[in-house]
Design a protein around this motif. Structure first.
Motif: not given
Ligand SMILES: NC(=O)c1ccc[n+]([C@@H]2O[C@H](COP(=O)([O-])OP(=O)(O)OC[C@H]3O[C@@H](n4cnc5c(N)ncnc54)[C@H](O)[C@@H]3O)[C@@H](O)[C@H]2O)c1
Length: 304
Positions: A12, A31, A136, A140, A170, A172
């Protein structure tokens, strides 16, 4: 005036950075990895408050989208302590850095439908009970409560649900089925046929997050950003079969298993009335979103 995107190298985050840059905004990504996105990228850990303060100051950050997290039920079950550290401690570090530096007018936290636990209503509204059951979802929801706890923090939670689209990182749904379909393999899912999910295409989520980021006043601290409609996994399979008539899935009934022994919460649609009042209007139908994601997989697969 700069937007800080934490988790800016993620699924995202990358899309948010791209859209913000296209809209002429200055962006800085934070990141633990970098992507060469063409914007300043700070590599660091989200729990590093001193580094976050430096970034906020040096870039005169005025808005924040917070996406850095250990994402998903499966990952949080496999590494609970890490999920707590990154998701909760990391958010606290960010919140305190924002308050210490000042100048931030809005912080949009990417939260999740996992905060609801088993849905008690369908569609579920932001005022329905939030009783998360997965590690999780618990992290959140803790972050949401902490976001509200800090006086003066310009916090708002965007509750997203099963976002999908090209580049999703992932395994999913719908991705494993689309990958199988693109590779000409059938899929097998022992159970899950009764699960219903509000699958949301990535572009719609980005639209909603940008609305939350730029709205003058927000009446609430949490907004569902989904489509407002749930799709059963049998219907999902039927949509994919329309795109790939040779693909089929052996699908058992019952709730979905996210990982061996980890059953998904009962879900349904998210009520998006609140977000609609801000102008949010999801544009991408499930059929279109699946077709776009499949096309991206096929293009990637045909690259030498
Ligand atoms: N994709 C979905 O369906 C979904 C649904 C609900 C909520 N979210 C939320 O949206 C956000 C982004 O999700 P996404 O799908 O892009 O996941 P993603 O895993 O692609 O992105 C998460 C990012 O966080 C970074 N990260 C992880 N640990 C870190 C740390 N210790 N320090 C700095 N950076 C760190 C990772 O390197 C990664 O780039 C998250 O907060 C997730 O909980 C996503």
């Amino acid at each position: 005036m700069t937007v800080l995107v934490t988790g800016g190298a993620g699924f995202l985050g990358r899309e948010l950075v791209r859209r913000l840059v296209a809209a002429g905004e200055r962006v800085v990504s934070f990141d633990r990895i970098t992507t060469g996105a063409g914007v300043p990228e700070v590599r660091g850990d989200i729990t590093d408050r001193a580094l976050l303060e430096r970034v906020l100051r040096e870039h005169a950050v005025s808005e924040v989208v917070h996406g850095a997290a250990i994402v998903g039920v499966t990952a949080s079950v496999a590494g609970l302590a890490d999920a707590v550290r990154v998701n909760i401690d990391g958010s606290v570090a960010l919140f305190e850095a924002v308050l210490a530096v000042g100048g931030v007018r809005r912080l949009v936290d990417l939260s999740s439908e996992e905060t609801y636990g088993h849905f008690t209503a369908d569609p579920i509204t932001e005022d329905d009970p939030a009783r998360p059951i997965s590690p999780y979802g618990i992290t959140k929801y803790a972050v949401e409560r902490l976001g509200e706890y800090y006086a003066g923090l310009p916090y708002v939670a965007a509750r997203l649900c099963w976002v999908y689209g090209p580049g999703f990182p992932r395994r999913r749904l719908p991705h494993p089925w689309l990958e199988d379909a693109a590779d000409g393999r059938p899929s097998i899912l022992g159970q899950g046929g009764d699960q219903r999910i509000d699958f949301t295409y990535v572009d719609d989520v980005v639209d909603g997050v940008l609305l939350l980021l730029h709205a003058d006043d927000l009446a609430h601290r949490a907004y569902n950003l989904a489509t407002g409609e749930a799709t059963g996994l049998r219907e999902l399979a039927a949509e994919i079969t329309k795109l790939c008539p040779d693909w089929h899935v052996d699908l058992g009934g019952g709730p979905l298993e996210m990982a061996p022994g980890v059953t998904a919460a009962r879900k349904g649609a998210l009520d998006i009335t609140r977000a609609r009042a801000l102008g949010y209007a999801p544009r991408v139908s499930l059929a279109d979103g699946l077709a776009r994601t499949l096309a991206a997989l096929e293009t990637a697969g045909s690259t030498p």
